[in-house]
Enzyme design. Sequence first.
Site, PDB file in Angstrom:
ATOM      1  CE1 TYR A 182      -1.892   7.271  -1.255  1.00  0.00           C
ATOM      2  CE2 TYR A 182      -1.515   5.190   0.412  1.00  0.00           C
ATOM      3  CZ  TYR A 182      -2.562   6.015  -0.353  1.00  0.00           C
ATOM      4  OH  TYR A 182      -3.898   5.762  -0.240  1.00  0.00           O
ATOM      5  CG  HIS A 237      -8.588   1.700  -7.233  1.00  0.00           C
ATOM      6  ND1 HIS A 237      -9.426   2.669  -6.747  1.00  0.00           N
ATOM      7  CD2 HIS A 237      -7.847   1.316  -6.444  1.00  0.00           C
ATOM      8  CE1 HIS A 237      -7.661   3.887  -5.700  1.00  0.00           C
ATOM      9  NE2 HIS A 237      -7.300   2.285  -5.923  1.00  0.00           N
ATOM     10  CG  PHE A 238      -4.553  -0.923  -9.853  1.00  0.00           C
ATOM     11  CD1 PHE A 238      -4.579  -0.214 -11.372  1.00  0.00           C
ATOM     12  CD2 PHE A 238      -5.336  -2.146 -10.021  1.00  0.00           C
ATOM     13  CE1 PHE A 238      -4.268  -1.527 -11.933  1.00  0.00           C
ATOM     14  CE2 PHE A 238      -4.800  -2.856 -10.842  1.00  0.00           C
ATOM     15  CZ  PHE A 238      -4.371  -3.043 -11.560  1.00  0.00           C
ATOM     16  CG  HIS A 239      -5.213   0.722 -15.068  1.00  0.00           C
ATOM     17  ND1 HIS A 239      -6.476  -0.641 -15.229  1.00  0.00           N
ATOM     18  CD2 HIS A 239      -4.868   0.650 -16.182  1.00  0.00           C
ATOM     19  CE1 HIS A 239      -5.298  -1.346 -15.557  1.00  0.00           C
ATOM     20  NE2 HIS A 239      -4.600  -0.360 -16.727  1.00  0.00           N
ATOM     21  CG  HIS A 241      -2.315   0.974   0.694  1.00  0.00           C
ATOM     22  ND1 HIS A 241      -2.938   1.066   0.211  1.00  0.00           N
ATOM     23  CD2 HIS A 241      -2.064   2.481   1.267  1.00  0.00           C
ATOM     24  CE1 HIS A 241      -3.795   2.272  -0.380  1.00  0.00           C
ATOM     25  NE2 HIS A 241      -3.291   3.011   0.380  1.00  0.00           N
ATOM     26  NE  ARG A 300      -6.459  -7.585 -10.348  1.00  0.00           N
ATOM     27  CZ  ARG A 300      -5.874  -6.720  -8.433  1.00  0.00           C
ATOM     28  NH1 ARG A 300      -6.434  -7.258  -7.302  1.00  0.00           N
ATOM     29  NH2 ARG A 300      -4.533  -6.133  -9.629  1.00  0.00           N
ATOM     30  NE  ARG A 301      -2.830  -9.466 -10.506  1.00  0.00           N
ATOM     31  CZ  ARG A 301      -2.207  -9.153  -9.156  1.00  0.00           C
ATOM     32  NH1 ARG A 301      -2.637 -10.136  -8.135  1.00  0.00           N
ATOM     33  NH2 ARG A 301      -1.512  -8.855  -9.486  1.00  0.00           N
TER      34      ARG A 301
HETATM   35 FE1  HAS Z   1      -5.977   2.172  -4.420  1.00  0.00          FE
HETATM   36  C1  HAS Z   1      -6.440  -1.258  -4.698  1.00  0.00           C
HETATM   37  C2  HAS Z   1      -7.805   2.792  -1.220  1.00  0.00           C
HETATM   38  C3  HAS Z   1      -5.162   5.528  -3.721  1.00  0.00           C
HETATM   39  C4  HAS Z   1      -3.325   2.025  -6.515  1.00  0.00           C
HETATM   40  N1  HAS Z   1      -5.161   1.059  -4.729  1.00  0.00           N
HETATM   41  C5  HAS Z   1      -5.502  -0.307  -4.554  1.00  0.00           C
HETATM   42  C6  HAS Z   1      -4.777  -1.243  -5.736  1.00  0.00           C
HETATM   43  C7  HAS Z   1      -3.742  -0.455  -6.404  1.00  0.00           C
HETATM   44  C8  HAS Z   1      -3.997   0.650  -6.016  1.00  0.00           C
HETATM   45  C9  HAS Z   1      -2.491  -0.911  -8.094  1.00  0.00           C
HETATM   46  O1  HAS Z   1      -9.200   0.257   0.353  1.00  0.00           O
HETATM   47  C10 HAS Z   1      -4.815  -3.178  -6.149  1.00  0.00           C
HETATM   48  C11 HAS Z   1      -3.630  -3.806  -5.760  1.00  0.00           C
HETATM   49  C12 HAS Z   1      -3.937  -5.167  -6.539  1.00  0.00           C
HETATM   50  O2  HAS Z   1      -3.749  -5.530  -7.683  1.00  0.00           O
HETATM   51  O3  HAS Z   1      -4.236  -5.289  -5.570  1.00  0.00           O
HETATM   52  N2  HAS Z   1      -6.435   3.362  -2.266  1.00  0.00           N
HETATM   53  C13 HAS Z   1      -7.366   3.544  -1.452  1.00  0.00           C
HETATM   54  C14 HAS Z   1      -7.377   4.703  -1.342  1.00  0.00           C
HETATM   55  C15 HAS Z   1      -6.802   5.582  -1.505  1.00  0.00           C
HETATM   56  C16 HAS Z   1      -6.304   5.042  -2.935  1.00  0.00           C
HETATM   57  C17 HAS Z   1      -8.728   4.893   0.429  1.00  0.00           C
HETATM   58  N3  HAS Z   1      -5.137   3.518  -4.751  1.00  0.00           N
HETATM   59  C18 HAS Z   1      -4.371   4.767  -4.811  1.00  0.00           C
HETATM   60  C19 HAS Z   1      -3.878   5.677  -5.004  1.00  0.00           C
HETATM   61  C20 HAS Z   1      -3.192   4.633  -6.011  1.00  0.00           C
HETATM   62  C21 HAS Z   1      -3.545   3.011  -5.911  1.00  0.00           C
HETATM   63  C22 HAS Z   1      -3.001   7.189  -5.357  1.00  0.00           C
HETATM   64  C23 HAS Z   1      -1.886   4.871  -7.092  1.00  0.00           C
HETATM   65  C24 HAS Z   1      -1.495   5.792  -7.227  1.00  0.00           C
HETATM   66  N4  HAS Z   1      -6.798   0.680  -2.922  1.00  0.00           N
HETATM   67  C25 HAS Z   1      -7.901   1.080  -1.582  1.00  0.00           C
HETATM   68  C26 HAS Z   1      -8.783  -0.181  -1.359  1.00  0.00           C
HETATM   69  C27 HAS Z   1      -7.995  -1.623  -2.015  1.00  0.00           C
HETATM   70  C28 HAS Z   1      -6.626  -0.718  -3.318  1.00  0.00           C
HETATM   71  C29 HAS Z   1      -8.995  -0.536  -0.108  1.00  0.00           C
HETATM   72  C30 HAS Z   1      -8.439  -3.022  -2.319  1.00  0.00           C
HETATM   73  C31 HAS Z   1      -9.081  -3.385  -2.831  1.00  0.00           C
HETATM   74  C32 HAS Z   1      -8.988  -4.805  -2.566  1.00  0.00           C
HETATM   75  O4  HAS Z   1     -10.077  -5.115  -2.950  1.00  0.00           O
HETATM   76  O5  HAS Z   1      -8.113  -5.467  -3.743  1.00  0.00           O
HETATM   77  C33 HAS Z   1      -6.856   6.948  -0.930  1.00  0.00           C
HETATM   78  O6  HAS Z   1      -5.486   7.436  -1.349  1.00  0.00           O
HETATM   79  C34 HAS Z   1      -7.568   8.078  -2.052  1.00  0.00           C
HETATM   80  C35 HAS Z   1      -7.507   9.597  -2.047  1.00  0.00           C
HETATM   81  C36 HAS Z   1      -8.454  10.455  -3.041  1.00  0.00           C
HETATM   82  C37 HAS Z   1      -9.091  10.801  -3.161  1.00  0.00           C
HETATM   83  C38 HAS Z   1      -8.851  11.616  -4.010  1.00  0.00           C
HETATM   84  C39 HAS Z   1      -8.386  13.596  -3.774  1.00  0.00           C
HETATM   85  C40 HAS Z   1      -8.753  14.341  -5.238  1.00  0.00           C
HETATM   86  C41 HAS Z   1      -8.029  15.737  -6.411  1.00  0.00           C
HETATM   87  C42 HAS Z   1      -7.765  15.690  -6.993  1.00  0.00           C
HETATM   88  C43 HAS Z   1      -8.860  16.915  -7.101  1.00  0.00           C
HETATM   89  C44 HAS Z   1      -8.907  17.841  -8.110  1.00  0.00           C
HETATM   90  C45 HAS Z   1      -9.015  18.952  -8.822  1.00  0.00           C
HETATM   91  C46 HAS Z   1      -9.227  19.601 -10.049  1.00  0.00           C
HETATM   92  C47 HAS Z   1      -8.065  20.237  -7.681  1.00  0.00           C
HETATM   93  C48 HAS Z   1      -9.870  11.700  -1.984  1.00  0.00           C
HETATM   94  C49 HAS Z   1      -7.015  15.366  -4.928  1.00  0.00           C
HETATM   95  C50 HAS Z   1      -9.560  20.842 -10.345  1.00  0.00           C
HETATM   96  C51 HAS Z   1     -10.518  20.650 -11.548  1.00  0.00           C
HETATM   97  C52 HAS Z   1     -10.711  21.658 -12.687  1.00  0.00           C
HETATM   98  C53 HAS Z   1     -11.262  21.877 -13.357  1.00  0.00           C
HETATM   99  C54 HAS Z   1     -10.317  22.922 -11.601  1.00  0.00           C
END
Ligand code: HAS
Length: 563
Positions: free
Chosen positions: A227, A377-379, A223, A440-441
């Site tokens: 980050y 999700h991860f893409h 995990h 998946r997979r």
């Molecule tokens: Fe995840 C599974 C939970 C973030 C990558 N994640 C994965 C896997 C990968 C991955 C690769 O709780 C699969 C692993 C595998 O092969 O089995 N993930 C989270 C949570 C977050 C999260 C809570 N993941 C990421 C990030 C990744 C990533 C970042 C890669 C870089 N994830 C999970 C969980 C699993 C999981 C479970 C397990 C699933 C399972 O059952 O297998 C958090 O960090 C996300 C927080 C993000 C936000 C979004 C904030 C939004 C922002 C954009 C603002 C936009 C603006 C634009 C300002 C709250 C910052 C404004 C626009 C204008 C036009 C002005």
Amino acid sequence: MTTDTFRFTKSIKNLNAVLIIIPMVLLFIGIYGGLMQTMFRAGIIQSDPFVGGDYYKGLTFHGVLNAIVFTTFFAVALGNALVPYSLRKHLNSKIAWTSGILMLVGSVMAAIVILIGEATVLYTFYPPLKAHPLFYIGLTLLVVGSWVAFFNWVPMYLQWRKENEGKKTPMAVVGMFTTFIIWFIATLAVAVEILFMLLPWSLGLVDEVNVMLARTLFWFFGHPLVYFWLLPAYVMYYVFMPKLAGGKLYSDMAGRLVFMLFILFSIPVGTHHQYMDPAIGSQWKLLHGVFTFAVALPSLITAFTLAASLEYAGKKNGGKGLFGWMWKLPYFDKEKWFFAYLILGLIIFIFGGIGGIINASYQMNTVVHNTAWVPGHFHLTVAGPVLLAFLGGSLYLVGQFMHKKIRLKGWALISPYIYTIGLFIMSYGLKFGGLLGMPRRTNTGASYANPDSVLYQPDWIFYIDISVVGGVIMFIGIVVYLVSFFGTVFSKGESTEEGSFVTFPISEAYHDEPATWLRNFKPYIIIAVILIVLSYTPVIIDVLQATYGGSPPYSPNSPVPLR
Ligand code: HAS
């Protein structure tokens, strides 16, 4: 030299160019693997000629090259660029080259072993899938090389602090150090897994391996790994994007707080990948679930801080009213092509982040776990904001370190738009197919669409087809990027005196709060270690107490365990 430029030694410039260009070639091979995955799953091709028809070999190649090799090289190159630039100090080039060579040798070793079919273990290399020892040794060299790079920055930072008492560490350095502090702590667990469990097993020194313990150690690393991917992108969002947009970073303190919160909460959360695993008590899964919501907090702060920074820029560019500023950002400015990579990544991350929060909620995880929803999700995270920021950053860095003007800027500008359209389409297919139970997979994709197959699933066909369409568009987006990237690499360089200086678009802060409590990493590292001990000790005890014998090796292509 003006304050915005810095002269790197020739040796470091060459090293940084190598660290960007070689993984870019590997990335291309990796995304070709990705295209083949979607076509194969849809039954459009029966096998991927590059990997000899072995679906899992192709998937391993795609995952390892794109998610582990490309990302690690870029993070090191970005640190090698931004730490000396921000501190105005020179890297020890012998140590820097040693790190680069270790990483290169390790990656090539792992890639060859995968290609000859001796490491079909996917990027998570869970036992009982077993790889050739050279695969594990290759990954170890890659990680050790990245540690060497990090430890090369530390003396420069300590020296700078001594000379600049009371001054704030530049934000780029805070971000890069945060990335590598998390990486260092997290990789300790995978080092234990590889050196004491998988390698002896793979060498035949022991017959069996404790599968649950290996998975738990993997996710201790796995995990925070996400980050490690995300934070270099955050460095570019906080440090470059406000300036590229024509404004300032809204709050310096918010940026620093975000990085420190990542140190605290990135690691004690790995069990959310194991909600469905036996052996771990549900109370510890709950604890990791709570920390998972805590680690979403810095991203929520980022959303508000960066939106405020963009609003400030848009208003400065002439935007009026509540939302008028949104239309005054340089989305299609060829000279600011880099902005497009960052803003599109942020927009994608809104959806990727929401998906993460859904995954983290235990009950909803029971619906999506091991379905195509998870690659969806991860893409939207690693293959969205992370990849786009790294592609933009690679083009910028290669231009700076090779002293080349960016060629075919129109291509560089349009590429992230094409890619983003494809990514949204593909992820829609994966996510909604996943909600209908599409796993998946699996290498039975073609059978889902075949009415004569026992695996025929008419409900999934639309979503499989949609993913293929998206995957092909993404591939085109990357090819368009590579034309500009290699067009720049192979163009004629500048030979003027100014040409040997490097510059980065560093943003000023609009609110430059003193934030003295955020100036030292030490308290945050200590609290992080306490949280890790508290959250992981009971998990490891549970896993060790569960009556699991070891497992012999198993191949995904073979129905019976291998002895
Ligand atoms: Fe995840 C599974 C939970 C973030 C990558 N994640 C994965 C896997 C990968 C991955 C690769 O709780 C699969 C692993 C595998 O092969 O089995 N993930 C989270 C949570 C977050 C999260 C809570 N993941 C990421 C990030 C990744 C990533 C970042 C890669 C870089 N994830 C999970 C969980 C699993 C999981 C479970 C397990 C699933 C399972 O059952 O297998 C958090 O960090 C996300 C927080 C993000 C936000 C979004 C904030 C939004 C922002 C954009 C603002 C936009 C603006 C634009 C300002 C709250 C910052 C404004 C626009 C204008 C036009 C002005």
